[in-house]
Design a protein around this motif. Sequence first.
Motif, PDB file in Angstrom:
ATOM      1  N   ASN A  51       0.826  -1.263  -0.049  1.00 27.65           N
ATOM      2  CA  ASN A  51      -0.007   0.267  -0.016  1.00 27.65           C
ATOM      3  C   ASN A  51       0.973   1.306  -0.192  1.00 27.65           C
ATOM      4  OD1 ASN A  51      -1.700   2.202   0.692  1.00 27.65           O
ATOM      5  ND2 ASN A  51      -2.852   1.209   2.283  1.00 27.65           N
ATOM      6  N   ILE A  52       0.770   2.127  -1.178  1.00 26.70           N
ATOM      7  CA  ILE A  52       1.770   3.186  -0.979  1.00 26.70           C
ATOM      8  C   ILE A  52       0.894   4.656  -0.865  1.00 26.70           C
ATOM      9  CG2 ILE A  52       3.214   2.195  -2.583  1.00 26.70           C
ATOM     10  CD1 ILE A  52       2.091   3.907  -4.977  1.00 26.70           C
ATOM     11  N   GLU A  53      -0.353   4.124  -0.511  1.00 33.45           N
ATOM     12  CA  GLU A  53      -1.251   5.688  -0.188  1.00 33.45           C
ATOM     13  C   GLU A  53      -0.415   6.849   0.542  1.00 33.45           C
ATOM     14  OE1 GLU A  53      -4.472   4.575  -1.684  1.00 33.45           O
ATOM     15  OE2 GLU A  53      -4.725   6.785  -1.485  1.00 33.45           O
ATOM     16  N   ASP A  54       0.158   6.123   1.554  1.00 33.84           N
ATOM     17  CA  ASP A  54       0.657   7.423   2.352  1.00 33.84           C
ATOM     18  C   ASP A  54       1.728   8.337   1.657  1.00 33.84           C
ATOM     19  OD1 ASP A  54      -0.775   6.812   4.486  1.00 33.84           O
ATOM     20  OD2 ASP A  54       0.701   5.520   5.331  1.00 33.84           O
ATOM     21  N   GLN A  55       2.149   7.613   0.769  1.00 41.51           N
ATOM     22  CA  GLN A  55       3.368   8.710  -0.167  1.00 41.51           C
ATOM     23  C   GLN A  55       2.556   9.471  -1.189  1.00 41.51           C
ATOM     24  OE1 GLN A  55       6.021   7.441   1.081  1.00 41.51           O
ATOM     25  NE2 GLN A  55       5.009   5.548   2.092  1.00 41.51           N
ATOM     26  N   LEU A  56       1.218   9.570  -1.381  1.00 43.19           N
ATOM     27  CA  LEU A  56       0.818  10.140  -2.496  1.00 43.19           C
ATOM     28  C   LEU A  56       0.135  11.578  -2.274  1.00 43.19           C
ATOM     29  CD1 LEU A  56      -1.353   7.049  -3.923  1.00 43.19           C
ATOM     30  CD2 LEU A  56       0.997   7.873  -4.172  1.00 43.19           C
ATOM     31  N   HIS A  57       0.340  11.988  -0.946  1.00 41.05           N
ATOM     32  CA  HIS A  57       0.195  13.423  -0.734  1.00 41.05           C
ATOM     33  C   HIS A  57       1.194  14.250  -0.325  1.00 41.05           C
ATOM     34  CE1 HIS A  57      -4.265  12.647  -1.557  1.00 41.05           C
ATOM     35  NE2 HIS A  57      -4.081  11.485  -1.191  1.00 41.05           N
ATOM     36  N   THR A  58       2.333  14.208  -1.037  1.00 35.91           N
ATOM     37  CA  THR A  58       3.391  14.956  -0.347  1.00 35.91           C
ATOM     38  C   THR A  58       3.348  16.194  -1.325  1.00 35.91           C
ATOM     39  OG1 THR A  58       5.014  13.831  -2.114  1.00 35.91           O
ATOM     40  CG2 THR A  58       4.568  12.899   0.009  1.00 35.91           C
ATOM     41  N   ARG A  59       4.264  17.156  -0.950  1.00 32.44           N
ATOM     42  CA  ARG A  59       4.295  18.534  -1.505  1.00 32.44           C
ATOM     43  C   ARG A  59       4.677  18.203  -3.183  1.00 32.44           C
ATOM     44  NH1 ARG A  59       5.028  23.944  -0.040  1.00 32.44           N
ATOM     45  NH2 ARG A  59       4.015  24.369  -1.959  1.00 32.44           N
ATOM     46  N   ASP A  60       5.569  17.255  -3.302  1.00 29.58           N
ATOM     47  CA  ASP A  60       6.002  16.991  -4.561  1.00 29.58           C
ATOM     48  C   ASP A  60       4.929  16.545  -5.607  1.00 29.58           C
ATOM     49  OD1 ASP A  60       8.915  17.906  -5.082  1.00 29.58           O
ATOM     50  OD2 ASP A  60       9.733  15.869  -4.716  1.00 29.58           O
ATOM     51  N   VAL A  61       4.207  15.494  -4.976  1.00 29.05           N
ATOM     52  CA  VAL A  61       3.208  14.946  -5.903  1.00 29.05           C
ATOM     53  C   VAL A  61       2.001  16.064  -6.008  1.00 29.05           C
ATOM     54  CG1 VAL A  61       1.451  13.306  -5.896  1.00 29.05           C
ATOM     55  CG2 VAL A  61       3.458  12.486  -5.047  1.00 29.05           C
ATOM     56  N   ASP A  62       1.871  16.765  -5.122  1.00 29.99           N
ATOM     57  CA  ASP A  62       0.699  17.986  -5.122  1.00 29.99           C
ATOM     58  C   ASP A  62       1.218  18.836  -6.444  1.00 29.99           C
ATOM     59  OD1 ASP A  62      -1.029  16.976  -3.476  1.00 29.99           O
ATOM     60  OD2 ASP A  62      -0.168  18.232  -1.568  1.00 29.99           O
ATOM     61  N   ARG A  63       2.608  19.155  -6.287  1.00 28.41           N
ATOM     62  CA  ARG A  63       3.060  20.229  -7.128  1.00 28.41           C
ATOM     63  C   ARG A  63       2.957  19.698  -8.533  1.00 28.41           C
ATOM     64  NH1 ARG A  63       8.687  20.959  -5.454  1.00 28.41           N
ATOM     65  NH2 ARG A  63       7.471  21.661  -3.579  1.00 28.41           N
ATOM     66  N   TYR A  64       3.113  18.351  -8.881  1.00 30.22           N
ATOM     67  CA  TYR A  64       3.109  18.175 -10.435  1.00 30.22           C
ATOM     68  C   TYR A  64       2.079  17.238 -11.063  1.00 30.22           C
ATOM     69  CZ  TYR A  64       8.155  18.967  -9.832  1.00 30.22           C
ATOM     70  OH  TYR A  64       9.207  19.843  -9.691  1.00 30.22           O
ATOM     71  N   VAL A  65       1.017  16.674  -9.944  1.00 30.19           N
ATOM     72  CA  VAL A  65       0.176  15.937 -10.482  1.00 30.19           C
ATOM     73  C   VAL A  65      -0.715  16.518 -11.391  1.00 30.19           C
ATOM     74  CG1 VAL A  65      -1.357  16.157  -8.470  1.00 30.19           C
ATOM     75  CG2 VAL A  65      -1.470  13.707  -9.716  1.00 30.19           C
ATOM     76  N   ALA A  66      -1.170  17.667 -11.284  1.00 33.69           N
ATOM     77  CA  ALA A  66      -2.137  18.299 -12.427  1.00 33.69           C
ATOM     78  C   ALA A  66      -1.347  18.388 -13.548  1.00 33.69           C
ATOM     79  CB  ALA A  66      -2.662  19.408 -11.587  1.00 33.69           C
ATOM     80  N   LYS A  67      -0.273  18.715 -13.666  1.00 31.95           N
ATOM     81  CA  LYS A  67       0.381  18.807 -15.018  1.00 31.95           C
ATOM     82  C   LYS A  67       0.693  17.287 -15.619  1.00 31.95           C
ATOM     83  CE  LYS A  67       2.364  23.174 -13.820  1.00 31.95           C
ATOM     84  NZ  LYS A  67       3.090  23.582 -12.731  1.00 31.95           N
ATOM     85  N   VAL A  68       1.249  16.266 -14.985  1.00 30.41           N
ATOM     86  CA  VAL A  68       1.207  15.098 -15.353  1.00 30.41           C
ATOM     87  C   VAL A  68       0.194  14.547 -15.981  1.00 30.41           C
ATOM     88  CG1 VAL A  68       1.762  12.762 -14.377  1.00 30.41           C
ATOM     89  CG2 VAL A  68       3.294  14.561 -13.812  1.00 30.41           C
ATOM     90  N   SER A  69      -1.193  14.721 -15.191  1.00 29.16           N
ATOM     91  CA  SER A  69      -2.477  14.099 -15.491  1.00 29.16           C
ATOM     92  C   SER A  69      -3.029  14.765 -16.802  1.00 29.16           C
ATOM     93  CB  SER A  69      -3.295  13.951 -14.267  1.00 29.16           C
ATOM     94  OG  SER A  69      -3.727  15.294 -14.072  1.00 29.16           O
ATOM     95  N   ALA A  70      -2.402  15.872 -17.199  1.00 29.23           N
ATOM     96  CA  ALA A  70      -2.882  16.730 -18.506  1.00 29.23           C
ATOM     97  C   ALA A  70      -2.312  16.042 -19.845  1.00 29.23           C
ATOM     98  CB  ALA A  70      -2.541  18.049 -18.697  1.00 29.23           C
ATOM     99  N   TYR A  71      -1.601  14.917 -19.621  1.00 26.62           N
ATOM    100  CA  TYR A  71      -0.938  14.452 -20.810  1.00 26.62           C
ATOM    101  C   TYR A  71      -1.699  13.463 -21.371  1.00 26.62           C
ATOM    102  CZ  TYR A  71       2.515  11.813 -23.460  1.00 26.62           C
ATOM    103  OH  TYR A  71       3.684  11.375 -24.451  1.00 26.62           O
ATOM    104  N   PRO A  72      -2.400  13.502 -22.630  1.00 26.45           N
ATOM    105  CA  PRO A  72      -3.427  12.565 -23.013  1.00 26.45           C
ATOM    106  C   PRO A  72      -3.248  11.087 -23.204  1.00 26.45           C
ATOM    107  CG  PRO A  72      -3.535  14.582 -24.057  1.00 26.45           C
ATOM    108  CD  PRO A  72      -2.223  14.667 -23.285  1.00 26.45           C
ATOM    109  N   PRO A  73      -1.777  10.733 -23.402  1.00 26.76           N
ATOM    110  CA  PRO A  73      -1.521   9.113 -23.781  1.00 26.76           C
ATOM    111  C   PRO A  73      -1.613   8.627 -22.286  1.00 26.76           C
ATOM    112  CG  PRO A  73      -0.093  10.365 -25.024  1.00 26.76           C
ATOM    113  CD  PRO A  73      -0.760  11.692 -24.289  1.00 26.76           C
ATOM    114  N   LEU A  74      -1.225   9.402 -21.148  1.00 33.90           N
ATOM    115  CA  LEU A  74      -1.240   8.783 -19.696  1.00 33.90           C
ATOM    116  C   LEU A  74      -2.964   8.601 -19.422  1.00 33.90           C
ATOM    117  CD1 LEU A  74       0.627   7.714 -17.257  1.00 33.90           C
ATOM    118  CD2 LEU A  74       0.245  10.285 -16.491  1.00 33.90           C
ATOM    119  N   ARG A  75      -3.569   9.692 -19.677  1.00 36.36           N
ATOM    120  CA  ARG A  75      -4.872   9.779 -19.496  1.00 36.36           C
ATOM    121  C   ARG A  75      -5.594   8.158 -20.274  1.00 36.36           C
ATOM    122  NH1 ARG A  75      -6.534  13.949 -16.783  1.00 36.36           N
ATOM    123  NH2 ARG A  75      -8.750  13.160 -16.718  1.00 36.36           N
ATOM    124  N   GLU A  76      -5.310   8.213 -21.243  1.00 32.31           N
ATOM    125  CA  GLU A  76      -5.845   6.978 -21.863  1.00 32.31           C
ATOM    126  C   GLU A  76      -5.418   5.754 -21.309  1.00 32.31           C
ATOM    127  OE1 GLU A  76      -4.994   6.287 -26.186  1.00 32.31           O
ATOM    128  OE2 GLU A  76      -5.701   8.573 -26.428  1.00 32.31           O
TER     129      GLU A  76
END
Length: 214
Positions: free
Chosen positions: A77-102
């Motif tokens: 379970n990696i849930e505890d690692q998913l709400h760090t500043r680093d992840v918060d900072r990049y996740v919206a940009k990473v998730s805008a990449y259409p091939p990753l969305r697919e």
Amino acid sequence: MVVAIDGPAGVGKSTIAKMIAQECNFYYLNSGSFYRAYTYLHVQEGKDPMDFPSVLQTAKHYVLTVDEGHICVDGKNIEDQLHTRDVDRYVAKVSAYPPLREFVNEQLRRISKDIDVVVEGRDITTVVFPDAELKCYFDAKPEVRAERRYKQHPEGQDYESVLREIIERDHIDRTKPVGALQVAQGALYIDTSYLTMGQVCEKVLSAIFTLKGE
Ligand SMILES: Nc1ncnc2c1ncn2[C@@H]1O[C@H](COP(=O)(O)OP(=O)(O)O)[C@@H](O)[C@H]1O
Ligand SMILES: Nc1ccn([C@@H]2O[C@H](COP(=O)(O)OP(=O)(O)O)[C@@H](O)[C@H]2O)c(=O)n1
């Protein structure tokens, strides 16, 4: 049955989705945690999260599973690692990449096949499950959402910077070229700004019972 919930950050999607899943004995899926997990795993490997094709390669390298709503890699379970500043900072940009969305969307559809599920995200009602039996859109003012987030982690950032990040993430989420946050046609729209969690839950449950003819 698929119950799909979209809405901006801090509006109460996870909280209400979990309550509904428990009440109705549905499987719970948080699509945001897939994007968070891939961002985390990529940064963890020391790689640049703004190199999106390389994030997709990282994503294809790992097998994510979901255990009682928690994201796991190799069974851990990696849930505890998913709400760090680093992840918060990049996740919206990473998730805008259409091939990753697919790539993420395929997994969400595969996991949800033939089960009762409540799934939350940004494009769940518009792109991933446009034919969901129940589509909901939760909304609330940015100030209310920032206050809720701030109360969740009062030891972290101050209220003003939480609000700034929420507004910035809203902008990215609403202007994504693919999978942008918007109210789906036929969605049950709930402004949660002045409702308690119990009241929001009641509204969704009542829509589910109506659909089931109960
Ligand atoms: N209607 C509500 N009234 C007050 N607090 C709420 C309400 N809905 C959610 N919260 C609180 O707001 C915070 C953010 O909720 P969360 O479910 O994580 O939002 P999201 O998944 O949409 O980002 C949590 O601490 C939660 O307990
Ligand atoms: N279906 C989804 C779910 C999340 N996301 C993105 O992933 C980020 C993290 O999702 P999340 O559900 O953990 O976000 P919070 O609202 O809980 O902070 C969001 O800010 C979105 O940018 C997305 O693009 N599409």
